[in-house]
Enzyme design. Structure first.
Site, PDB file in Angstrom:
ATOM      1  CE  LYS B  68      -6.553 -19.651 -14.006  1.00 45.09           C
ATOM      2  NZ  LYS B  68      -5.514 -20.185 -14.921  1.00 45.09           N
ATOM      3  CB  SER B 143      -3.224 -17.040 -15.489  1.00 49.50           C
ATOM      4  OG  SER B 143      -3.586 -18.317 -15.917  1.00 49.50           O
ATOM      5  CB  SER B 167      -1.550 -20.592 -16.448  1.00 47.09           C
ATOM      6  OG  SER B 167      -1.233 -19.499 -17.273  1.00 47.09           O
TER       7      SER B 167
END
Lengths: 482, 475, 102
Positions: B68, B143, B167
């Site tokens: 990420k 997210s 997330s």
């Protein structure tokens, strides 16, 4: 007109003498090329995290122990949020409502709290003025960012600018002897702000206080505080009120300017630092800190000098608050007591230290040419009236210049005291009386104040070698007084 | 080439270690697919394979991992999905990423995300939304939308993300992959661009539970750079149990949306999975988490408050975007942050700043931290009677792009099943449990602190029984 | 419940410049969210300790051993305005008009 009295509290920031920073391993430094001691943590880079420096905690505990504070077993770090270029995370990690230490005192000033936090970076100016106002661009050096700081806040127990200066001196000496900081105001390892208010003399309620900043020497502190007291009193006398504000002292013009705009004070939005667990003042840390405390700190030493040696409070503090002076004094005292230099008491000896200081300034007396034994000898000779006080001062000056033995100098320079029976002192006294019959008549009549000119005559004639007490005795005897 | 990508990460690692698969070939197969990504799942893809040899001896066998965007990777853009960090290349690497690299999982690419991890749809990215591989008109969740989509679409063998309010788990559910949030403190946060410090945790997103276990094993562990990191008390094992005999599952009424908060299709799959659990030998009973309905409120006070402080450092002084119009310092701060941050980030900064501001602290942030204590207490009590707690991961399947962007509150409701766990610091995972109208549904399991192995075991057994087929998304 | 003045005040605290439209929108959105969140104030939280840290990690400290710092060029590598001064490299910024809070 109402009389007002000042009420002063101090807020002191002390940089700790650790090797690395408060929350990261960068070296603590001063004067190195800019931005050469930074890392993700003290630069506030994304993703960086703080880790507490154990030595800084120990130093904080030592300071708390020295003041007799209550040391919190568990204290918390908080974030103090504000934007400024010298604040890399836009929050400072500090302590808020659960600090490391509470209470305690130093001398007769109570300590409110002592806590740990990190220092800001250094903001410098590219403009010509060299002052923050008036420059267009500035630049930041993050070497200082993250340096461990202890914040010490006093109760408003200080009642004059002079006392503020004196107390800060004791504080500095205490911290120096603890070994926790260089406490150098010029280098910024000791910084002091003052909270000042006034109130009608004799009342107890506190008036509105203002905060004074940027007094970066002892002299400026005293002057700034004095200027603010005067300013507040003037306003009150004019029927106006004191506004709570922060003022910036400008030493050049000896004046104060409001630092913040008239809007409300900062909202720091304190909340507990989630990246750090509670700080534990474990019994190990406290024991280690206690072990490192010097056997006696300045205030305790002063109290001991007063109590055991009979020195006045003022003299005791004068000697105790400088480590080198205290050490020298105690060596001289030991010499006096053990080496048979003659009878001298501590008070007598103590009175000679300031004389020495007058001649050598800030230098360490232990490194001067005046051996403690010599000073002890000199004091003993004065006490035994072997040399007059005035002559002894001359001897001291010689000792400072050349060292050596006091007795030898007295003999070599012929500075021995004159007594009544030998050295023609009696004859000089006769001449003194003859020279000023008016004064003699006054003295005979009982007005002892008139003896001055007669004594002065003798002193001049003997170049100060006569012992004042002896001269007075002879004058009285010759005038038929008892 | 496609053979290679049919292997799970664990199988690929084994093949490399056995000398049956060339790690360079494996890396290139994924690199090429990632570089051709049409889902906008990646913000950066490696241009060359890693230089080191040693993949054969390494536990993770050179199987590359997608990371990420908010994990700092030295010299590689680490932007946290935000324009305020566009092009930012950190001088250091996040501990978790470094550990994976050392264990033999080199960096494949950085994945797209909601800006600063704030969002549940990956529509808040400064670099465009990510598309769900199951239906490109829909969101992948957020997210960690990029990581979830990459794994689901076979663009990466496995990935890591972060979970603050859901997330990792929620995008895993919406994309039909496995996602896990470990116990708070299990993984180091050093180098993880912070959103909410007391909630953020790194975790795996993988094709199956075994891959998740393998990856997690090399992520957990104490880090001296992170004062909130813990030593994990036992090694993460690769699960093997195929039944759930003796496992007591609790189902909290408050989080199963019996009042209609959960979509019917999701409820159906959830109930069916509970029946499967019983068939495997588990007992399933209702339990209570009385303060769970307030978890969302507590979360939306605590997270924005911490974020408002964590994001204050983006001020244009030392790195990142700067808007400097020669109007002075204040203008620089305000304009930089106005231009650099997206709407959702601004909203949360405002909310957080307000919650902490003078006069409001006790009523908002202070109260939320007390609710948090109650939620932890609720879980503690529940775990006295139950081994694990089961809920749907997300109340609905992947929604259409733009469907919820007008109503922040509606978007926040995505998280109501996932936020209680981070508030209590306990671990939770999501596994795909079926499809509803052709879209994946996630099944969530949560356990007490440090129960990761038990969670993985239970998830493994269920996964076998469910036999979810995600290959459609990888086509 | 959040009016324009409050929004502007909070925006100033957060150093966010908002357009008039944004201020209005923000007032509405924040009020809407706060209304929902407000419900926690109805709970009886008397005597409940706030969670400062969700795990027990007290007393974590490190020894006072210096560690290497970033080379100065690396520290300045991402600086929007690196400045060369006689003393060395610095981070250039517009000057503050007054002290913090201007």
């Amino acid at each position: 007109m109402l009389e007002y009295e000042p009420v002063i509290g101090l807020e002191i920031h002390v940089q700790l003498k650790t090797r690395s920073k408060m929350f990261c391993g960068c070296q603590v430094s001063f004067g190195d090329p800019p931005n050469t001691h930074t890392c993700p943590t003290c630069l506030g880079l994304p993703g960086a995290l703080p880790v507490v420096n154990e030595r800084a905690v120990q130093f904080g505990i030592m300071i708390g122990l020295a003041f007799g504070c209550e040391i919190a077993e568990r204290s918390l770090f908080h974030r103090k949020n504000y934007f400024y270029p010298d604040n890399p995370k836009a929050y400072q990690i500090s302590q808020y409502d659960i600090p490391l230490c509470r209470g305690g005192h130093l001398g007769d000033v109570r300590i409110h709290r002592v806590h740990l936090e990190e220092d800001a970076a250094k903001l410098n100016h590219l403009g010509q003025s060299g002052r923050i106002h008036g420059a267009d661009r500035s630049w930041v050096d993050f070497n200082r960012a993250g340096t461990p700081l202890v914040e010490i806040v006093t109760e408003p127990d200080i009642s004059s600018p002079a006392q503020a200066r004196e107390w800060l001196t004791v504080l500095r000496e205490t911290l120096r002897q603890l070994g926790v900081s260089d406490v150098n105001m010029d280098e910024g390892s000791l910084r002091c702000d003052a909270n000042v208010s006034v109130r009608p003399r004799g009342t107890r309620e506190l008036g509105t206080k203002t905060e004074l900043k940027n007094m970066n020497s002892f002299r400026f502190l005293e002057r700034g505080v004095r200027a603010e007291i005067e300013r507040q009193i003037s306003r009150l006398h004019l029927g106006e009120s004191v506004i709570q504000e922060t003022l910036h002292y400008d030493p050049g013009s000896d004046s104060l300017t409001p630092l913040r705009s008239k809007e409300e004070a900062h909202d720091y939005r304190y909340f507990p630092e989630p990246d750090l667990g509670p700080l534990l003042a474990t019994s190990e840390l406290i024991a280690q800190a206690r072990d490192e405390l010097p056997a006696e700190l300045p205030v305790q030493r002063a109290e001991r000098f007063e109590r055991e040696l009979g020195l006045s409070a003022a003299r005791a503090q004068e000697l105790a608050f400088r480590a080198e002076l205290a050490a020298y004094f105690e060596r001289a005292l030991a010499a006096a007591q053990s080496n048979g230099v003659g009878e001298v008491d501590a008070v007598e000896l103590a009175n000679w230290i300031p004389q020495l200081v007058e001649r050598i300034g800030d230098a360490d007396p232990g490194e001067s040419k005046v051996a403690p034994e010599s000073l002890a000898t000199l004091a003993a000779m004065v006490k035994a009236r072997e040399v007059s006080r005035d002559a002894a001062r001359e001897v001291l000056t010689r000792l400072v210049e050349e060292g050596g033995d006091a007795r030898a100098i007295v003999e070599r320079e012929g500075l021995g005291a004159l007594s009544g029976d030998e050295d023609g002192l009696a004859e000089i006294v006769e001449r003194a009386i003859a020279s000023d019959p008016a004064a003699a008549e006054q003295v005979r009549g009982g007005n002892m104040r008139a003896i001055g000119p007669l004594v002065g005559y003798v002193m001049r004639e003997t170049r100060g070698r006569a012992d004042g007490g002896e001269v007075t005795r002879l004058i009285r005897a010759q005038l038929g007084l008892g | 080439m496609s053979d290679v990508r049919d292997l799970t990460a664990t199988a690929a690692a084994e093949a490399v270690r056995a000398g049956e698969l060339d790690p360079g070939e494996l890396f290139e197969a994924y690199r090429a697919r990632a570089a051709a990504d049409e889902l906008n799942a990646f913000t950066w893809v490696a241009e060359e394979p890693p230089v080191n040899g040693g993949a054969k001896e390494a536990p993770l066998g050179g199987v590359p991992v997608a990371v990420k965007d908010l994990f700092c990777t030295e010299g590689v853009p680490s932007q946290a999905g935000s324009r305020i960090l566009k092009g930012y290349r950190p001088p250091y690497t996040a501990t978790v990423v470094a550990r994976l690299h050392e264990a033999g999982a080199p960096l494949l690419g950085k994945t797209n995300q909601d800006e600063f991890a704030m969002g549940s749809s990956n529509e808040n990215s400064g670099f465009g939304p990510v598309l769900n591989p199951w239906d490109r008109s829909r969101v992948p969740g957020g997210s960690s939308g990029g990581s979830a989509a990459a794994v689901a679409a076979g663009l990466a063998p496995w990935a890591i993300g972060t979970d603050t309010g859901g997330s990792i788990r929620q995008p895993a559910a919406l994309c039909g992959v496995v996602g896990m949030k470990p116990t708070y403190g299990a993984c180091s946060r050093y180098g993880m661009i912070a959103f909410a410090s007391s909630l953020d945790q790194a975790g795996p997103l993988t094709r199956d539970v075994t891959d998740a276990a393998l990856l997690l094993r090399h992520m957990v562990g104490h880090d001296r750079h992170d004062s909130t990191s813990l030593r994990f008390p036992e090694e993460i094992s690769l699960p093997s149990r195929e039944d759930l005999t003796g496992v007591r599952l609790g189902v909290p009424e408050e989080l199963t949306g019996s009042d209609g908060g959960v979509e019917p299709g999701v409820r159906e799959r959830f109930e069916a999975t509970l029946r499967q659990a019983e068939a495997l030998g588990a007992t399933v009973e209702p339990c209570q988490l009385p303060h769970a309905p307030h978890a969302l409120s507590a979360y939306y006070l605590i997270a924005p408050a911490e974020a408002s402080a964590n994001l204050a450092r983006y001020d244009g002084v030392r790195y990142g975007l700067r808007v400097d119009g020669e109007d002075g310092l204040l203008a620089m701060y305000e304009k930089t942050r106005a231009v650099g941050f997206g709407a959702e980030v601004k909203r949360r900064i405002m909310l957080g700043t307000y919650a902490l501001s003078s006069g409001y602290y006790e009523a908002y942030y202070g109260a939320a931290q007390k609710v948090r204590t109650k939620i932890s207490d609720d879980f503690r009590a529940a775990f006295e009677r139950f081994d694990l707690i089961a809920t749907p991961t997300s109340p609905w399947t992947a929604f259409e792009l733009g469907a919820k962007t007008d109503d922040p509150l509606a978007m926040y409701l995505n998280d109501f099943c996932t936020v209680p766990m981070p508030l209590a610091g306990i671990p939770a995972l999501s596994i795909p449990c079926g499809l509803s109208d052709g879209l994946p549904v996630g099944f969530q399991l949560a356990g007490p602190a440090f129960s990761e192995n038990r969670l993985l075991e239970a998830a493994y057994a269920l996964e076998r029984a469910i036999a979810f087929d995600g290959s459609a998304a990888r086509a | 419940m959040l009016d324009r003045a409050q929004v502007l005040h909070v925006a100033r605290l957060a150093r966010l410049e908002l357009t008039d439209e944004e201020v209005q929108k923000m007032a509405g959105e924040l009020s809407h969210v706060l209304e929902h969140i407000e419900k926690i104030r109805e709970l009886d939280l008397a005597g409940v300790e706030p969670t400062a840290h969700v795990i027990d990690v007290a007393g974590v400290v490190r020894a006072d051993d210096p560690a290497p710092s970033l080379p100065v060029e690396v520290a300045l590598a991402n600086a929007p305005e690196p400045v060369e001064t006689p003393a060395g490299l610095g981070f250039g910024v517009p000057s503050p008009g007054q002290a913090p809070g201007e």
